[in-house]
Design a protein around this motif. Structure first.
Motif, mmCIF file in Angstrom:
data_model
loop_
_atom_site.group_PDB
_atom_site.id
_atom_site.type_symbol
_atom_site.label_atom_id
_atom_site.label_comp_id
_atom_site.label_asym_id
_atom_site.label_seq_id
_atom_site.Cartn_x
_atom_site.Cartn_y
_atom_site.Cartn_z
ATOM 1 N N ASP A 167 0.841 -1.200 0.000
ATOM 2 C CA ASP A 167 0.000 0.000 0.000
ATOM 3 C C ASP A 167 0.872 1.244 0.000
ATOM 4 O O ASP A 167 1.771 1.380 0.836
ATOM 5 C CB ASP A 167 -0.920 0.007 1.229
ATOM 6 C CG ASP A 167 -1.941 -1.106 1.154
ATOM 7 O OD1 ASP A 167 -2.430 -1.383 0.044
ATOM 8 O OD2 ASP A 167 -2.240 -1.714 2.200
ATOM 9 N N LEU A 168 0.600 2.141 -0.933
ATOM 10 C CA LEU A 168 1.422 3.341 -1.095
ATOM 11 C C LEU A 168 0.549 4.564 -1.373
ATOM 12 O O LEU A 168 -0.624 4.432 -1.723
ATOM 13 C CB LEU A 168 2.400 3.145 -2.267
ATOM 14 C CG LEU A 168 3.476 2.088 -2.049
ATOM 15 C CD1 LEU A 168 4.135 1.705 -3.363
ATOM 16 C CD2 LEU A 168 4.525 2.579 -1.055
ATOM 17 N N GLU A 169 1.166 5.724 -1.211
ATOM 18 C CA GLU A 169 0.511 6.983 -1.550
ATOM 19 C C GLU A 169 1.461 7.809 -2.405
ATOM 20 O O GLU A 169 2.658 7.860 -2.142
ATOM 21 C CB GLU A 169 0.202 7.797 -0.291
ATOM 22 C CG GLU A 169 -0.770 7.153 0.653
ATOM 23 C CD GLU A 169 -1.018 8.038 1.879
ATOM 24 O OE1 GLU A 169 -1.182 7.468 2.973
ATOM 25 O OE2 GLU A 169 -1.027 9.277 1.727
ATOM 26 N N ALA A 170 0.913 8.470 -3.401
ATOM 27 C CA ALA A 170 1.683 9.417 -4.213
ATOM 28 C C ALA A 170 0.986 10.759 -4.156
ATOM 29 O O ALA A 170 -0.248 10.819 -4.127
ATOM 30 C CB ALA A 170 1.773 8.938 -5.661
ATOM 31 N N SER A 171 1.762 11.832 -4.124
ATOM 32 C CA SER A 171 1.159 13.163 -4.163
ATOM 33 C C SER A 171 2.076 14.091 -4.945
ATOM 34 O O SER A 171 3.290 13.867 -5.037
ATOM 35 C CB SER A 171 0.916 13.705 -2.757
ATOM 36 O OG SER A 171 2.124 13.766 -2.041
ATOM 37 N N ALA A 172 1.493 15.132 -5.513
ATOM 38 C CA ALA A 172 2.250 16.106 -6.299
ATOM 39 C C ALA A 172 1.562 17.452 -6.210
ATOM 40 O O ALA A 172 0.360 17.530 -5.954
ATOM 41 C CB ALA A 172 2.352 15.653 -7.757
ATOM 42 N N TRP A 173 2.344 18.514 -6.397
ATOM 43 C CA TRP A 173 1.799 19.866 -6.264
ATOM 44 C C TRP A 173 2.612 20.826 -7.128
ATOM 45 O O TRP A 173 3.803 20.609 -7.376
ATOM 46 C CB TRP A 173 1.849 20.305 -4.797
ATOM 47 C CG TRP A 173 3.247 20.255 -4.223
ATOM 48 C CD1 TRP A 173 4.167 21.262 -4.192
ATOM 49 C CD2 TRP A 173 3.895 19.106 -3.634
ATOM 50 N NE1 TRP A 173 5.336 20.820 -3.621
ATOM 51 C CE2 TRP A 173 5.204 19.502 -3.258
ATOM 52 C CE3 TRP A 173 3.493 17.783 -3.374
ATOM 53 C CZ2 TRP A 173 6.113 18.632 -2.658
ATOM 54 C CZ3 TRP A 173 4.401 16.912 -2.773
ATOM 55 C CH2 TRP A 173 5.693 17.344 -2.424
ATOM 56 N N ILE A 174 1.947 21.890 -7.575
ATOM 57 C CA ILE A 174 2.648 22.935 -8.332
ATOM 58 C C ILE A 174 3.549 23.692 -7.358
ATOM 59 O O ILE A 174 3.086 24.219 -6.347
ATOM 60 C CB ILE A 174 1.651 23.885 -9.012
ATOM 61 C CG1 ILE A 174 0.905 23.143 -10.131
ATOM 62 C CG2 ILE A 174 2.375 25.121 -9.580
ATOM 63 C CD1 ILE A 174 -0.135 23.982 -10.856
ATOM 64 N N ASP A 175 4.830 23.726 -7.695
ATOM 65 C CA ASP A 175 5.797 24.404 -6.836
ATOM 66 C C ASP A 175 5.990 25.853 -7.267
ATOM 67 O O ASP A 175 6.075 26.753 -6.436
ATOM 68 C CB ASP A 175 7.138 23.654 -6.904
ATOM 69 C CG ASP A 175 8.198 24.289 -6.016
ATOM 70 O OD1 ASP A 175 8.056 24.200 -4.780
ATOM 71 O OD2 ASP A 175 9.144 24.886 -6.562
ATOM 72 N N SER A 176 6.058 26.098 -8.559
ATOM 73 C CA SER A 176 6.222 27.463 -9.058
ATOM 74 C C SER A 176 5.827 27.518 -10.527
ATOM 75 O O SER A 176 5.755 26.479 -11.199
ATOM 76 C CB SER A 176 7.670 27.926 -8.886
ATOM 77 O OG SER A 176 8.528 27.116 -9.678
ATOM 78 N N THR A 177 5.572 28.717 -11.033
ATOM 79 C CA THR A 177 5.207 28.892 -12.437
ATOM 80 C C THR A 177 5.977 30.074 -13.022
ATOM 81 O O THR A 177 6.365 30.988 -12.297
ATOM 82 C CB THR A 177 3.690 29.172 -12.594
ATOM 83 O OG1 THR A 177 3.379 30.418 -11.965
ATOM 84 C CG2 THR A 177 2.850 28.071 -11.967
ATOM 85 N N ASP A 178 6.197 29.986 -14.336
ATOM 86 C CA ASP A 178 6.898 31.069 -15.028
ATOM 87 C C ASP A 178 6.451 31.031 -16.481
ATOM 88 O O ASP A 178 6.958 30.235 -17.271
ATOM 89 C CB ASP A 178 8.414 30.882 -14.905
ATOM 90 C CG ASP A 178 9.189 31.962 -15.661
ATOM 91 O OD1 ASP A 178 8.581 32.992 -16.035
ATOM 92 O OD2 ASP A 178 10.399 31.763 -15.876
#
Lengths: 219, 219
Positions: A167-178
């Protein structure tokens, strides 16, 4: 609704979509179980050969009518996107885990899932490339969730410690934009409360997305 | 012969190995075809449900006897390594392409292979994560081929242009070494004579490999 030229449009009613999920999704689920069983089985050769003969009959049945190539991505008239063939999240793809990703419009995506023996690299551990495969998908969804869909320009996966199957979890998020560039970070795990893998990726918004979402922002 | 604690040792004769390849390898090949057919089929729901019922019977047959967990990596008494469960190269793993990698002892590994609809991300294209999955495997094999087996510390995949589904080649080579560290580079493609993807990875030799291969080199 964002529609690229590369997506095909379809018109399916709610009932048709539900039947598709039940019937063809059920077929994929059955195949997922069978894939694992076929890897782990130790039944004797005569029984395996019997199984092979029966599987080939079913193969011929399924091939009586097929789409000509790959599944692609379809956009339904109600705005729903059906990436049913996707190698990670595809409901109809039997080699997809599949991940059921959740998203929030601040540019985050995450999923809980189970990786069985089919996803092994080193003994008892998740294949390092499978981790990258999953993170690429979740990171791309995070970018899209934040209104910045894009193609991956680069993806770096840092392997901090081994990731056990299970059993695992993955997560991701926007860190910065340009401008048209979006940096997304992500992680996989946890084991002992810490991520086993940390990732960073650069996603570039394609022209069709720039034109549909906000033409003036990227000129 | 390099044997880590995590590998299990087996004693199989040449005839047994050949039978294993033919019978259980044949089962995996049959499943690979069936996976693709199940993704692309458009036969009507009644026929799909018939297929599901028959597949579930075979699932029960295969599950009569199974190994308890995942396949792991086995080392035969003749020195042969059997990573039959591996998610990329595993002969018995039906979701593996599988890649048949070639190696040379100057630290290179390469493979030609075909990616069908099961490996799709964007329409008609290889899933970006699948490319990373394959390159992680080929790069690890390049390091091992050069006498420097290791665990991936990081892997960066640069996506130069889209990779279409179909016939592809992957290659990787040791770029530089520093003590227990090995930098491996690789590429996937080609399309129009150029790679679609370029990769770089750092591989760290684990203690068991350092001890077996050349204890003095890494103290």
């Amino acid at each position: 609704m964002v529609v690229a030229d590369i997506y095909s449009e379809v018109e399916l009613t709610e009932d048709q979509l539900a039947e598709e999920r039940e019937v063809y999704g059920g077929l994929a689920d059955t195949m997922r179980s069978l894939n694992e069983a076929s890897l782990r089985t130790t039944i004797p050769p005569a029984k395996v050969n019997d199984a092979i003969a029966r599987l080939k009959e079913i193969d011929a049945l399924l091939r009586e009518e097929m789409i000509p190539d790959s599944f692609g991505v379809q956009v339904n008239k109600d705005g729903g996107v059906r990436a049913y063939g996707n190698a990670v999240v595809g409901m109809r793809n039997p080699i997809a885990v599949p991940l059921h990703t959740e998203r929030s419009d601040d540019g985050r995506a995450w999923a809980k899932f189970h990786l069985n023996a089919l996803y092994e690299g080193p003994p008892t551990l998740v294949h390092g490339g499978v981790s990258a495969l999953i993170m690429d998908q979740v990171m791309g969804e995070a970018a899209a969730a934040g209104g910045r869909p894009g193609m991956t320009a680069y993806l770096t996966t840092h392997y901090r410690k081994p990731t056990p199957l299970g059993d695992l979890e993955a997560s991701a998020w926007i860190d910065s934009t340009d401008g048209i560039k979006t940096i997304v970070k992500g992680q996989l795990g946890p084991v002992g409360g810490e991520p086993t893998i940390e990732t960073e990726g650069l996603f570039i918004m394609p022209r069709w997305a720039r034109e549909v979402i906000s033409p003036s922002r990227f000129e």
